[in-house]
Design a protein around this motif. Structure first.
Motif, short mmCIF file in Angstrom:
data_model
loop_
_atom_site.label_atom_id
_atom_site.label_comp_id
_atom_site.label_asym_id
_atom_site.label_seq_id
_atom_site.Cartn_x
_atom_site.Cartn_y
_atom_site.Cartn_z
N VAL A 29 0.78 -1.42 -0.11
CA VAL A 29 -0.03 -0.09 -0.13
C VAL A 29 0.70 1.08 0.01
CG1 VAL A 29 -1.82 1.46 1.24
CG2 VAL A 29 -1.66 -1.13 1.17
N ARG A 51 -3.74 3.98 -1.35
CA ARG A 51 -4.02 3.14 -2.52
C ARG A 51 -3.15 1.85 -2.63
NH1 ARG A 51 -6.99 4.56 -7.33
NH2 ARG A 51 -7.98 6.38 -6.94
N GLY A 52 -3.50 0.75 -2.90
CA GLY A 52 -2.42 -0.20 -3.17
C GLY A 52 -1.99 -0.29 -4.66
#
Length: 819
Positions: A29, A51-52
């Protein structure tokens, strides 16, 4: 280009100043965002953090994130090509490097460096070298550790897969799934793992852009490393060697043809070898048709053939790569008839080859004798390209060869036609050699069959059967023979012999030797004396052959060194005498079936000189069987352990029962000799008979003139008992003259004997060793007409010598007489 230079061409460099760095936690992440990352992906820090990594990548690479993270944890880092998505969804190919960022504050974090690819951006490429690589006619590409394209030049486009930009991020298996890409990628992985370059790797296959045209490439693979010596990718080159590959295949096909075509002197086998060599490597379906006279070995007129409607040939060979090619239309051995004006006939009439790259879809087979219901167009049969090449050798047209290709094979071209002509011309010479050999072999076989007995004569001494099997086509017809000769006194001579050499010369030499044996047998000599005279005759003949030999030399067969076995059997006394000159001894089968190998002293072969021949005499029971054979029946070595094994084989074959002597003779040859033996085989079997008192009458007479009348009366009474009264007058005349001659010219006892068999034999024995001579008496002579009268009333007469005197005999035919 050396391996060191190749490494310098592309060495990755990840500089923070040139790359967009961002931090990831242990789960992948995003935890930290930079301005460089914002400029590259257009996301703000607020939009990106949390966000990943998978959310920032293309669909294909998103699925690889867990694998990349795990690889980085295990190995400390990863470098390769990724496709990221910008805020507006635009895909961007980037060079990525993922490393562990250890700070000791908690779980290991990950540092991701992204560098946008622009041509070769992200790779430290020397610009001058890059320009050379871009303009090189050799296909060149660089792939990362996952074997995905990072960079390629325009020349690689000719090998399929699109432009360099279209290749980015793809693997070779994505571009050319039809090729054997697994093996290529295995080579690349081997280079990545070991650092050992692979050079000269050849690959043959079909490109997606040309699925029907076989291509060949030569590839080389070299590992690329970073400044720490860690592998980051593979640099490889591709060169098109299709023409070289085809040239090598053509040469290999010619070499295979030279090795496999013409291994025999059989016409049909040679033609089949031609078809076998070119299918499936060159053609999918091949037929070979020859003119009928070729199969007979006939001599043909030189030049092409005249246009004949229809032209009839014989299908002698064909081969198909697939089972559904029309092999059943005209099968091997059947007639192939071609209509006038058809391409096959034009080729035969002009002597030139013809090829059609694309056959007319509506055209049907050119043959005119296709069975009803089997007609089909070339398209229906799957045939789309053809070559027609006439078989011509030494200026003679022998036949024609048709080569077909099916879809999806590429059509025949001019190079294929030249190759087919070369192969067919070589095969035509072999076929013509086989034709010429067939002619000589048939001539020799006809000559030998005419020289061998057409049938064994009917006689009273033995029941006989014979079998002859010629050698195969490689060895050639030999000079083996057998014979049964009728002798005086109802006796027979059994003869088996063998002349060295093969061919017409051997057959002619055999005929001369057989004639000589037949002539010597008429002298009624013992077996050892017959061979002695024959030995002298062969020695003189050999000396004359050497004196009159061809100065240019020649390997002509002669009678010198020939072998012969001569056996004489007397059915009255049951006595059998035999002698051998360099020939296997006979085998004796007793009436109870027991088998004995006769111990017969071996004399030298005929004409070579040596000790005198020795004869052996035996007394045989009625129903005994003599087996005379040439050495071809037992083809093994003459060494002792082989000889014992051969005797066991012969014994086993002779022990097999058979309903008749003819079948037994044939069964023995079939059991011991293959269909095409390396040497001729002659086998003669004779089952003995005995003439008892009902067929033989004898009288001892004193040497006095008055016994002549008694001898006539005794003979007349015997003829009456035998029912041969119609021969009384001629027999009385023969008895009177022979007995009178014996009384007048000899001393001691006289014996008269009559033998009734297929002929009536009158014999008179006396103790004199002087043979009478037939002479024509003058009108004033009072005597000298006796033997002349005997010769007039008898069919045959003669004299034979025995140890204690001589026997004068006369024979009258019983044909037409009852008794």
């Amino acid at each position: 280009m050396s391996a060191h230079e190749e490494h310098d061409v592309a060495r990755p460099r990840f500089d923070v100043a040139d790359a967009a760095p961002l931090l990831l936690d242990a789960r992948g992440v995003v935890t930290s965002w930079t301005g460089a990352a914002r400029r590259l992906l257009v996301y703000s820090a607020a939009e990106a953090v949390g966000r990943g990594l998978a959310d920032l990548l293309g669909e294909r690479d998103a699925a690889r994130v867990p694998e990349l993270v795990e690889h980085c944890r295990a190995h400390g880092g990863w470098a390769g090509l990724l496709t990221v998505r910008t805020r507006d969804g635009r895909p961007v190919s980037v060079m990525a490097r993922l490393v562990r960022a250890e700070d000791g504050a908690g779980p290991a974090r990950l540092l991701l460096l992204l560098s946008e690819l622009s041509g070769a951006a992200g790779w430290d490429l020397d610009r001058g070298m890059l320009e050379q690589l871009v303009q090189s006619p050799i296909g060149i590409a660089i792939v990362d550790r996952d074997l995905r394209y990072v960079w390629s030049n325009e020349a690689l486009t000719q090998f399929g897969g699109g432009s360099p930009h279209q290749r980015l991020g793809l693997r070779i298996s994505d571009i050319q799934p039809g090729l054997d890409t697994d093996r290529m990628e295995d080579r690349m992985r081997h280079v990545l793992e070991t650092g050992e370059p692979v050079t000269g790797y050849e690959h043959v296959g079909y490109l997606r852009s040309a699925p029907h045209r076989e291509t060949a490439h030569m590839m080389s693979f070299t590992r690329l490393e970073d400044e720490h010596g860690q592998p980051v990718g593979v640099y490889y080159t591709v060169v098109d060697i299709t023409e070289l590959h085809r040239a090598r295949r053509r040469q290999a096909l010619l070499d295979r043809g030279g090795e496999h075509i013409g291994r025999s002197l059989d016409i049909m086998r040679t033609a089949q070898e031609l078809a076998d060599v070119v299918v499936p490597g060159f053609a999918d379906f091949v037929t070979v048709d020859l003119l009928e006279p070729v199969l007979r070995g006939a001599e043909l007129a030189p030049g092409p053939l005249r246009d004949v409607d229809p032209l009839r040939l014989r299908r002698v060979a064909q081969r198909s790569a697939r089972a559904n090619v029309p092999e059943a239309v005209v099968t091997i051995g059947q007639t192939a008839a071609y209509a006038a004006g058809s391409p096959p006939v034009r080729c035969l009439s002009t002597g030139t080859s013809w090829h059609e790259e694309r056959l007319d879809p509506l055209a049907r087979e050119w043959a005119t004798n296709v069975p009803e219901g089997k007609e089909a167009t070339f398209v229906e049969l799957g045939l789309h390209s053809v070559l027609i090449v006439p078989l011509r050798a030494r200026g003679i047209t022998l036949g024609i060869t048709l080569f077909y290709r099916r879809h999806p094979q590429e059509p025949f071209d001019e190079d294929d036609l030249a190759l087919a002509e070369d192969i067919v011309s070589r095969a035509a010479v072999c076929v013509d050699n086989a034709r010429r050999y067939t002619r000589e072999r048939l001539s020799a076989l006809v000559l030998q069959r005419n020289l061998l007995p057409r049938r064994l004569p009917e006689q009273d001494a033995v029941e006989a059967a014979a079998c002859y099997r010629p050698a195969d086509e490689l060895t050639g017809l030999g000079g083996d023979w057998y014979d049964l000769i009728m002798l005086s006194g109802a006796r027979v001579a059994l003869v088996v012999g063998e002349v060295l050499g093969h061919g017409i010369q051997a057959a002619a030499a055999m005929g001369r030797l057989r004639t000589a044996v037949d002539t010597l047998a008429a002298l009624d000599l013992p077996p050892d004396e017959v061979l002695g005279h024959l030995d002298d005759l062969v020695a003189r003949s050999a000396s004359e052959e050497v004196t009159g030999a061809d100065p240019e030399g020649g390997d002509e067969a002669g009678t010198l060194g020939a072998g012969c076995l001569y056996v004489v059997y007397d059915p009255v006394e049951g006595r059998c005498g035999m002698a051998a000159a360099g020939h296997p001894a006979p085998v004796l089968i007793a009436p109870d079936g027991s088998i004995t190998f006769i111990e017969l002293p071996q004399g030298p072969p005929l004409g070579v000189g040596g000790p005198p021949f020795e004869a052996v005499e035996l007394t045989l029971e009625e129903g005994s069987t003599l087996v005379l054979h040439t050495d071809g029946l037992l083809a093994h070595s003459t060494q002792q352990h082989f000889a014992d094994a051969d005797r066991d084989r012969l014994r086993a074959a002779l022990e097999r029962p058979a309903p008749s002597l003819e079948l037994r003779c044939q069964d023995v040859v079939d059991a011991l000799v293959p269909a095409g033996p390396h040497d001729d085989v002659a086998l003669l079997m004779a089952r003995t008979r005995r003439l008892d008192a009902e067929h033989v009458a004898s009288w001892d007479l004193p040497a006095a003139p008055e016994v002549v009348a008694d001898a006539r009366r005794s003979a007349t009474r015997q003829l009456a008992q035998w029912g041969l009264k119609e021969l009384t007058f001629s027999t009385e005349l023969v008895v009177s003259e022979l007995v009178t001659n014996a009384i007048r010219h000899s001393a001691g006892p006289i014996r008269l004997r009559l033998i009734r068999g297929h002929a009536l034999v009158c014999e008179v024995f006396d103790g004199s060793a002087t043979a009478p001579h037939l002479r024509h008496a003058r009108t004033t002579d009072e005597g000298g007409r006796g033997l002349l009268l005997v010769s007039q009333v008898a069919d045959r007469w003669g004299t034979r010598f025995v140890p204690d005197g001589k026997i004068i005999w006369a024979e009258q035919s019983l044909a037409g007489h009852t008794g």
